[in-house]
Design an enzyme around this catalytic site. Sequence first.
Site, mmCIF file in Angstrom:
data_model
loop_
_atom_site.group_PDB
_atom_site.id
_atom_site.type_symbol
_atom_site.label_atom_id
_atom_site.label_comp_id
_atom_site.label_asym_id
_atom_site.label_seq_id
_atom_site.Cartn_x
_atom_site.Cartn_y
_atom_site.Cartn_z
ATOM 1 N N ASP A 125 95.434 40.939 43.759
ATOM 2 C CA ASP A 125 95.407 39.491 43.931
ATOM 3 C C ASP A 125 96.499 38.857 43.080
ATOM 4 O O ASP A 125 96.667 39.202 41.914
ATOM 5 C CB ASP A 125 94.040 38.933 43.544
ATOM 6 C CG ASP A 125 93.859 37.508 44.028
ATOM 7 O OD1 ASP A 125 94.389 37.172 45.110
ATOM 8 O OD2 ASP A 125 93.195 36.722 43.322
ATOM 9 N N HIS A 132 98.007 25.134 41.848
ATOM 10 C CA HIS A 132 96.805 25.772 41.297
ATOM 11 C C HIS A 132 97.049 26.209 39.853
ATOM 12 O O HIS A 132 96.215 25.978 38.978
ATOM 13 C CB HIS A 132 96.404 26.968 42.165
ATOM 14 C CG HIS A 132 95.278 27.780 41.601
ATOM 15 N ND1 HIS A 132 93.983 27.301 41.553
ATOM 16 C CD2 HIS A 132 95.244 29.011 41.040
ATOM 17 C CE1 HIS A 132 93.203 28.226 40.993
ATOM 18 N NE2 HIS A 132 93.948 29.276 40.672
ATOM 19 N N GLU A 197 88.194 30.806 46.202
ATOM 20 C CA GLU A 197 89.639 30.600 46.127
ATOM 21 C C GLU A 197 90.184 30.712 47.543
ATOM 22 O O GLU A 197 89.995 31.732 48.215
ATOM 23 C CB GLU A 197 90.302 31.617 45.187
ATOM 24 C CG GLU A 197 89.918 31.350 43.738
ATOM 25 C CD GLU A 197 90.771 32.087 42.720
ATOM 26 O OE1 GLU A 197 91.354 33.132 43.053
ATOM 27 O OE2 GLU A 197 90.852 31.584 41.575
ATOM 28 N N GLU A 199 92.824 31.507 49.976
ATOM 29 C CA GLU A 199 94.032 32.335 49.925
ATOM 30 C C GLU A 199 94.341 32.890 51.310
ATOM 31 O O GLU A 199 93.505 32.874 52.211
ATOM 32 C CB GLU A 199 93.843 33.526 48.959
ATOM 33 C CG GLU A 199 93.443 33.122 47.549
ATOM 34 C CD GLU A 199 93.560 34.245 46.524
ATOM 35 O OE1 GLU A 199 94.338 35.197 46.766
ATOM 36 O OE2 GLU A 199 92.870 34.165 45.499
ATOM 37 N N ASP A 231 88.700 34.582 47.724
ATOM 38 C CA ASP A 231 88.525 35.358 46.489
ATOM 39 C C ASP A 231 87.434 34.682 45.664
ATOM 40 O O ASP A 231 87.709 33.915 44.747
ATOM 41 C CB ASP A 231 89.880 35.385 45.746
ATOM 42 C CG ASP A 231 89.812 36.120 44.427
ATOM 43 O OD1 ASP A 231 88.968 37.021 44.303
ATOM 44 O OD2 ASP A 231 90.618 35.794 43.540
ATOM 45 N N ARG A 235 83.468 31.497 37.482
ATOM 46 C CA ARG A 235 84.365 30.946 36.453
ATOM 47 C C ARG A 235 83.871 31.153 35.030
ATOM 48 O O ARG A 235 84.674 31.306 34.111
ATOM 49 C CB ARG A 235 84.579 29.441 36.696
ATOM 50 C CG ARG A 235 85.199 29.099 38.031
ATOM 51 C CD ARG A 235 86.573 29.714 38.187
ATOM 52 N NE ARG A 235 87.140 29.385 39.494
ATOM 53 C CZ ARG A 235 88.240 29.957 39.980
ATOM 54 N NH1 ARG A 235 88.873 30.889 39.277
ATOM 55 N NH2 ARG A 235 88.692 29.622 41.159
ATOM 56 N N GLN A 238 84.392 34.806 34.192
ATOM 57 C CA GLN A 238 85.845 34.981 34.029
ATOM 58 C C GLN A 238 86.325 34.425 32.682
ATOM 59 O O GLN A 238 87.107 35.060 31.973
ATOM 60 C CB GLN A 238 86.541 34.262 35.194
ATOM 61 C CG GLN A 238 88.036 34.470 35.293
ATOM 62 C CD GLN A 238 88.641 33.643 36.442
ATOM 63 O OE1 GLN A 238 87.921 33.056 37.252
ATOM 64 N NE2 GLN A 238 89.952 33.593 36.494
ATOM 65 N N LYS A 251 85.562 38.460 39.356
ATOM 66 C CA LYS A 251 86.180 38.467 40.684
ATOM 67 C C LYS A 251 85.905 39.764 41.441
ATOM 68 O O LYS A 251 86.549 40.029 42.457
ATOM 69 C CB LYS A 251 87.681 38.266 40.556
ATOM 70 C CG LYS A 251 88.013 36.821 40.179
ATOM 71 C CD LYS A 251 89.453 36.670 39.840
ATOM 72 C CE LYS A 251 89.785 35.217 39.561
ATOM 73 N NZ LYS A 251 89.922 34.402 40.779
ATOM 74 N N THR A 255 85.006 39.649 47.992
ATOM 75 C CA THR A 255 86.212 39.001 48.509
ATOM 76 C C THR A 255 86.066 39.034 50.021
ATOM 77 O O THR A 255 85.908 40.113 50.596
ATOM 78 C CB THR A 255 87.483 39.774 48.085
ATOM 79 O OG1 THR A 255 87.524 39.860 46.661
ATOM 80 C CG2 THR A 255 88.741 39.084 48.595
ATOM 81 N N GLU A 362 89.064 23.131 40.755
ATOM 82 C CA GLU A 362 90.032 22.033 40.794
ATOM 83 C C GLU A 362 89.430 20.787 41.450
ATOM 84 O O GLU A 362 89.634 19.672 40.979
ATOM 85 C CB GLU A 362 91.275 22.479 41.566
ATOM 86 C CG GLU A 362 92.043 23.618 40.915
ATOM 87 C CD GLU A 362 92.993 24.277 41.885
ATOM 88 O OE1 GLU A 362 92.576 25.254 42.552
ATOM 89 O OE2 GLU A 362 94.145 23.817 42.001
HETATM 90 MN MN MN Z 1 92.512 34.759 43.519
#
Ligand code: MN
Length: 420
Positions: A125, A132, A197, A199, A231, A235, A238, A251, A255, A362
């Site tokens: 990834d 971002h 996420e 992506e 993804d 948080r 992480q 993570k 996915t 975000e």
């Molecule tokens: Mn990612």
Amino acid sequence: MKLMRSWVESANSPETEFPLNNLPYGVFSVDGDEPRCGIAIGDMVLDVAAMEADGLLRIADDLVLDVPFWNEVMELGPEAWARLRVLLFGFLGEGAESRGMVAEYLIRQSQVRMHMPLLVAEYTDFYAGMQHAKNMGDILRGSPDLPANWLHIPIGYNGRASSVVVSGTDIHRPLGQTRAAGADAPSFGPTKRLDIELEMGAIVGTGSTFGQPITTAQAAEMIFGFVLLNDWSARDIQAWEYQPLGPFQGKAFGTTISPWIVPTAALEPFRCAEPAREVPLLPYLHEKNPGFFNVELEVQMQPADAARASTIARTNYNRVYYSAAQQLTHHAVCGCEMNPGDLLGSGTISGPERGEFGSLMELSWAGKEPFTLETGETRSFIEDGDTLTLRGHAQGDGFRVGFGPCSGRILPALKMPGWE
Ligand code: MN
């Protein structure tokens, strides 16, 4: 680029994501049968595995569709991929002589279940979304300044292939270690900051050789196609684990990819300019034919009891700073062998405005500014029962090329000792 007309009437609709221009690769089953390879056309799936078995479609000397994944076709390389497209145009194009025969191999998409379209060899990834990266810097470190390396290097981490799943797969809220703000010690339990996420994923079709770097032109030829990719991220897990070696468990629990791999050739008409560069890239990352594409992207959220999904973000794949070919080049440049079935996540794609942010971190600014759904509910992070769906398509003149939904529902965490 105009619509290529098909005798499959639903493939000519301006609404379908699967016109003849697309012909994406998937794996499907009907009524619990064995999964097999298919190609989407309009609201149908063409059972190309059965066509090959019946001797009506020949891609290589040996059978390559007798397995429920596309990896054997990937390994044949870009000339074979192009030949297959030509054969399919012949079978499905308007006025095809073989129409009567081919029609027997069409199955309604409403009757099929989709499976993983490939065996994922390894998953990497990246972090190619500039907005971002700035937003995360602002939220986590109090400064939107990019890290010193960001404008020079396609930052990435090696993820897990084992937890890549196809759209429609439920995900349990993950358990892990977190440390609450102000707490002296960590605790164990379900994540409280479950996120997505937005992506794109690039599928590596042909490999590279151990010890040998590749050029950006070689990398571009190695890419079989693209999927939408979510993804999923925890948080709080992480935040506690990532220093100094980067993301790990936060993570590694899931996915999700779209069921259809859109061929690179189908995105070719939607190629666009590379982004403006504040500083020049090092020469090994230069691209003669920049690998950036206009793909309109959208995130939808639907709580369990909501009548409908709300769109919470819209952006475009053209927001990324590094192309998939640049990321692949960088990945192999040290001599790291790349293999058929490797999956490369682009990194979260965000645009400059709040409505273009590709993660809830975000969109809710780390929970400080909850957002409101069209149904009136508010959210900062994902709650149990919520379904998150990514959608994407390239818009042509009266037609679109899409991926199918990339969707997953969050189920409550599983109970285990240590968390009551
Ligand atoms: Mn990612």
